[in-house]
Design a protein around this motif. Structure first.
Motif, PDB file in Angstrom:
ATOM      1  N   GLU A 217      11.887  12.451  43.650  1.00  0.00           N
ATOM      2  CA  GLU A 217      13.212  12.556  43.044  1.00  0.00           C
ATOM      3  C   GLU A 217      14.248  12.450  44.147  1.00  0.00           C
ATOM      4  O   GLU A 217      14.058  12.966  45.255  1.00  0.00           O
TER       5      GLU A 217
ATOM      6  N   ASP B  24      23.126  16.585  41.437  1.00  0.00           N
ATOM      7  CA  ASP B  24      22.081  16.036  40.569  1.00  0.00           C
ATOM      8  C   ASP B  24      20.851  16.928  40.597  1.00  0.00           C
ATOM      9  O   ASP B  24      20.273  17.260  39.562  1.00  0.00           O
TER      10      ASP B  24
ATOM     11  N   ASN C 201      20.816  19.048  37.361  1.00  0.00           N
ATOM     12  CA  ASN C 201      20.145  18.198  36.392  1.00  0.00           C
ATOM     13  C   ASN C 201      18.810  17.663  36.935  1.00  0.00           C
ATOM     14  O   ASN C 201      18.579  16.466  36.936  1.00  0.00           O
TER      15      ASN C 201
ATOM     16  N   LYS D 164      15.098  16.374  37.230  1.00  0.00           N
ATOM     17  CA  LYS D 164      14.336  15.695  36.193  1.00  0.00           C
ATOM     18  C   LYS D 164      12.834  15.757  36.413  1.00  0.00           C
ATOM     19  O   LYS D 164      12.053  15.650  35.474  1.00  0.00           O
ATOM     20  N   HIS D 165      12.401  15.888  37.674  1.00  0.00           N
ATOM     21  CA  HIS D 165      10.965  15.826  37.940  1.00  0.00           C
ATOM     22  C   HIS D 165      10.351  17.228  37.847  1.00  0.00           C
ATOM     23  O   HIS D 165      10.899  18.175  38.397  1.00  0.00           O
TER      24      HIS D 165
ATOM     25  N   LYS E 175      15.882   5.348  36.782  1.00  0.00           N
ATOM     26  CA  LYS E 175      17.259   5.612  37.165  1.00  0.00           C
ATOM     27  C   LYS E 175      17.865   6.596  36.181  1.00  0.00           C
ATOM     28  O   LYS E 175      17.827   6.386  34.971  1.00  0.00           O
ATOM     29  N   VAL E 176      18.379   7.711  36.676  1.00  0.00           N
ATOM     30  CA  VAL E 176      19.035   8.683  35.808  1.00  0.00           C
ATOM     31  C   VAL E 176      20.534   8.402  35.799  1.00  0.00           C
ATOM     32  O   VAL E 176      21.183   8.382  34.760  1.00  0.00           O
ATOM     33  N   SER E 177      21.085   8.185  37.016  1.00  0.00           N
ATOM     34  CA  SER E 177      22.478   7.775  37.134  1.00  0.00           C
ATOM     35  C   SER E 177      22.566   6.909  38.385  1.00  0.00           C
ATOM     36  O   SER E 177      21.538   6.651  39.027  1.00  0.00           O
TER      37      SER E 177
ATOM     38  N   HIS F  77      21.136   9.044  41.084  1.00  0.00           N
ATOM     39  CA  HIS F  77      20.030   9.941  40.768  1.00  0.00           C
ATOM     40  C   HIS F  77      18.819   9.170  40.239  1.00  0.00           C
ATOM     41  O   HIS F  77      18.930   8.419  39.281  1.00  0.00           O
ATOM     42  N   TYR F  78      17.669   9.351  40.899  1.00  0.00           N
ATOM     43  CA  TYR F  78      16.439   8.666  40.503  1.00  0.00           C
ATOM     44  C   TYR F  78      15.286   9.664  40.458  1.00  0.00           C
ATOM     45  O   TYR F  78      15.268  10.609  41.241  1.00  0.00           O
TER      46      TYR F  78
ATOM     47  N   LEU G 185      10.735  10.404  31.951  1.00  0.00           N
ATOM     48  CA  LEU G 185      12.019   9.731  31.761  1.00  0.00           C
ATOM     49  C   LEU G 185      11.891   8.442  30.963  1.00  0.00           C
ATOM     50  O   LEU G 185      12.886   7.799  30.654  1.00  0.00           O
TER      51      LEU G 185
ATOM     52  N   GLU H 280      11.605   6.041  27.879  1.00  0.00           N
ATOM     53  CA  GLU H 280      12.239   6.243  26.574  1.00  0.00           C
ATOM     54  C   GLU H 280      11.257   6.652  25.483  1.00  0.00           C
ATOM     55  O   GLU H 280      11.625   7.316  24.526  1.00  0.00           O
TER      56      GLU H 280
END
Ligand SMILES: Nc1ncnc2c1ncn2[C@@H]1O[C@H](COP(=O)(O)OP(=O)(O)OP(=O)(O)O)[C@@H](O)[C@H]1O
Ligand SMILES: [Mg+2]
Lengths: 351, 310
Positions: A237, A243, A247, A249-250, A310-312, A315-316, A322, A324
């Motif tokens: 991440e 980020d 937020n 994500k991992h 890609k989150v933003s 941010h990855y 993640l 869909e």
């Protein structure tokens, strides 16, 4: 836009050992701009030190091999450079602060000389000017009586003071990039805070970019601009401090955040820990290397390695969660609570 | 510092006293007498000789005289060679042994350190194996065998060096090597392992991270620290060179102190034994003392006891 100082592309570093080839770094990518601080965070053995040593081409060969990738310093790839060419870059463009200040200074050389040595190596400057510069540096890193300290030996310094000397050495030739490999791990808590404060000061007063390596995410929050979370030789991440803290994500990052030590209320609050141990890097597992320890692992995690999602723009994260089509999984409540109380305390410190 | 030196000197005197005493009793315990060897004196003459040298006195009188002699460095005349004073013999032969000893030490330290450094820098490569083989051979072949072999091949067969005697620098080369080789091997192994240990240490990595070249790192950083154990070995080295000279001086017929010492023992030449023993002891005790001081100069972490901390 700030100037890009270093860019690492798909870096692979292996070690040939008797039991097989250890794939210590398996495709690391990141970039760092002038004046920025990047924190690399991860458990022991995740390849943080190997990555940072690789940036200076300090991996012993053998057993080490730069198996693939590029390290671009101001656009020039360092990988094909000879040791002689590298020695013009080491200490000059890139310098390093090591983990243990008790062993990283030469015990039989005066501290002053250990500083002037770098200056004289890289700058055309007289001995007496180098001495003046060294004393200035000692003063800058917060060592009292720098003139007297200049001609003392390392054993006459405490651990914290030695680490300040090491920092002075690292700053001596005004490097563009400073790599600090767990600079506070070997020090006790109050000294840790002082050294971190010093690092922040340096970051604010000079345009030096810093790579700050640590296994403690708590240390990162007010030092770094960006954070790279490393697991089993890969960055899983990558994002700004916001980020990562607001937020993440991992699931591995969740685990790291959840296990940040909290000195105040350890009694009531159980730490969230990551079960199991890191994978064997001689035979890395198929699919996602974190799957076996991931309570949210999906079937595909055992089959296929996830790409960087890609989150933003900043941010990855490298997790199938993640994708869909994957179920919507939120970070565990206990981790959320841990982060919130950490951030609240950080905010209080700043007032 | 001053207090420390005084204390050390005190200990040295004590050690000297013990050595002198032990020598005295061992000397008396060994069978035979100075006048018993080749010639057969009539009993009357032997009696007279014994009386002249005080050998008829009870042991405690002899011991007392002997201690006084030793304390005043007045060892008297040789009992074997008429009209040769022990002090003269030492004064004559010591420079020879000293030259040989210094040469041997220079070879042992110089070549030993060189081999060790080469080994460490080319760790597990050909130069390392070559240097290690030389070192192991040096350690395992006794000096008297080495001396004879060199004498036979290099001097007798190839005529590169004189076979024996003492008549200029070229005469000293073979004996110096014979004394030095074992120590050279030992120092090479010591330097190698100590260099390897230093090369893996953080401060050497740090020196590399400073951008210093390979050789600068070796000479300015690792070598100095790696040589600390070698400095400690200087004391035993001196002792080894001294004892090595006993045999080697015999083999090469060198008129050195070692030869006199060995002969004086076989001859039961009490006065010479005593003189050379005291002399050797002083030299060895002083070497150890100087090595300690040297060590504290090289390693700033070591403070001599009694010295004030800054
Ligand atoms: N010289 C070497 N030979 C073989 N394997 C090595 C070598 N150096 C590192 N490794 C391996 O590379 C992996 C990554 O090690 P690294 O030192 O980078 O971890 P780290 O993230 O810095 O951990 P720590 O927090 O403990 O410092 C480990 O599995 C380690 O065993
Ligand atoms: Mg490390």
């Amino acid at each position: 836009m700030a100037k890009k100082v270093i860019e690492v592309k798909d870096l692979h570093v292996h070690f040939k050992t008797f039991s097989g080839t250890v794939q210590a770094v398996r495709g690391v990518n990141f970039e760092l701009f002038e004046g920025e601080t990047l924190a690399i965070v991860g458990e022991s053995g995740s390849g943080k030190s190997v990555t940072s040593n690789a940036l200076m081409k300090l991996i012993p060969q053998p057993p080490g091999i730069y198996a693939a990738g590029e390290i671009l310093l101001n656009g020039t790839d360092l990988i094909p450079l000879t040791d002689k060419e590298m020695s013009k870059i080491r200490g000059n463009d890139i310098s390093m602060i090591f983990q243990d200040p008790m062993t990283s200074l030469n015990p039989t050389m005066k501290v002053g000389k250990q500083i002037t040595e770098v200056i004289l190596q890289h700058k055309t400057i007289s001995r007496s000017e180098a001495k003046i510069k060294a004393i200035e540096l000692l003063n800058k890193v917060g060592i009292p009586f720098p003139e007297k300290r200049y001609s003392q030996y390392p054993h006459e310094f405490s651990g914290g003071m030695r680490q300040r000397v090491v920092i002075a050495i690292a700053l001596a030739a005004d490097p563009k990039l400073l790599i600090a490999d767990e600079p506070t791990t070997a020090l006790d808590v109050t000294i840790q805070a002082q050294i971190l404060e010093l690092m922040k000061e340096i970051q604010e007063t000079s345009k030096t970019s810093i790579i700050f390596i640590t296994h403690d995410l708590g240390v990162v929050a007010n030092v770094a601009d960006r954070v790279a979370v490393m697991y089993a030789g890969q960055i899983v991440e990558y994002g700004t401090v916001n980020d990562i803290f607001y937020n993440p994500k991992h699931p591995y990052t969740w685990g790291l955040l959840g296990s940040m030590p909290d000195l105040d209320n350890e009694a009531e609050e159980r730490l969230y820990t990551i079960p199991g141990t890191p994978p064997d890097l001689i035979h890395p597992p198929k699919g996602d290397a974190f799957a076996a320890r991931n309570e949210f692992a999906l079937a595909i995690d055992y089959e296929m390695e996830p790409p960087m999602f890609k989150v933003s723009d900043t941010h990855y994260a490298k997790t199938w969660l993640l994708h869909e089509q994957s179920p919507n999984i939120e970070m565990p409540h206990i981790v959320r609570k841990r982060i919130d109380s950490f951030l609240a305390k950080e905010a209080m410190h700043h007032d | 510092m001053f207090k420390y030196i005084l204390k050390r000197l005190g200990y040295m005197l004590l050690a000297l006293f013990v050595i002198v005493t032990v020598t005295f009793f061992l000397m008396r315990l060994a069978p035979g007498s100075p006048f018993a060897s080749e010639r057969n004196f009539p009993p009357a003459i032997e009696e007279k000789l014994n009386e002249t040298y005080g050998l008829n006195n009870p042991w405690y009188i002899q011991y007392k005289d002997y201690l006084i002699d030793a304390a005043t460095f007045n060892f008297g005349e040789s009992m074997k060679y008429k009209a040769r004073s022990t002090n003269d013999m030492i004064a004559e032969s010591f420079p020879v042994s000293l030259t040989l000893g210094i040469e041997a030490m220079l070879i042992a330290i110089g070549m030993g350190v060189l081999l060790g450094v080469i080994s460490a820098l080319y760790h597990n490569k050909f130069p390392d194996y070559a240097a290690t083989i030389i070192a192991v051979l040096g350690i395992s072949v006794p000096s008297f065998i080495l001396a004879s072999v060199m004498q036979y091949f290099l001097a007798y067969k190839l005529d590169l060096f004189p076979t024996a005697g003492w008549n200029g620098f070229i005469y000293s080369i073979l004996p110096a090597f014979a004394i030095a080789l074992a120590h050279m091997g030992f120092i090479a192994k010591l330097t190698r392992s100590s260099m390897l240990e230093q090369s893996n240490s953080d401060y050497v990595k740090m020196a590399r991270a400073k951008g210093l070249g390979k050789w600068k790192v070796v000479f300015k950083h690792s070598l100095r620290n790696a040589l600390l154990p070698v400095v400690t070995y200087l004391g035993p080295l001196t002792a080894g060179v001294v004892t090595g000279s006993f045999i080697v001086e015999q083999i090469f017929a060198i008129p050195g102190l070692g030869k006199h010492f060995v002969q004086s023992i076989t001859n039961r030449d009490y006065t010479v034994i005593m003189g050379t023993t005291v002399f050797y002891s002083i030299i060895l005790l002083f070497t150890v003392f100087i090595v300690d001081i040297l060590y504290s100069i090289i390693d700033p972490r070591i403070k001599l006891k009694g010295e004030k901390k800054s």
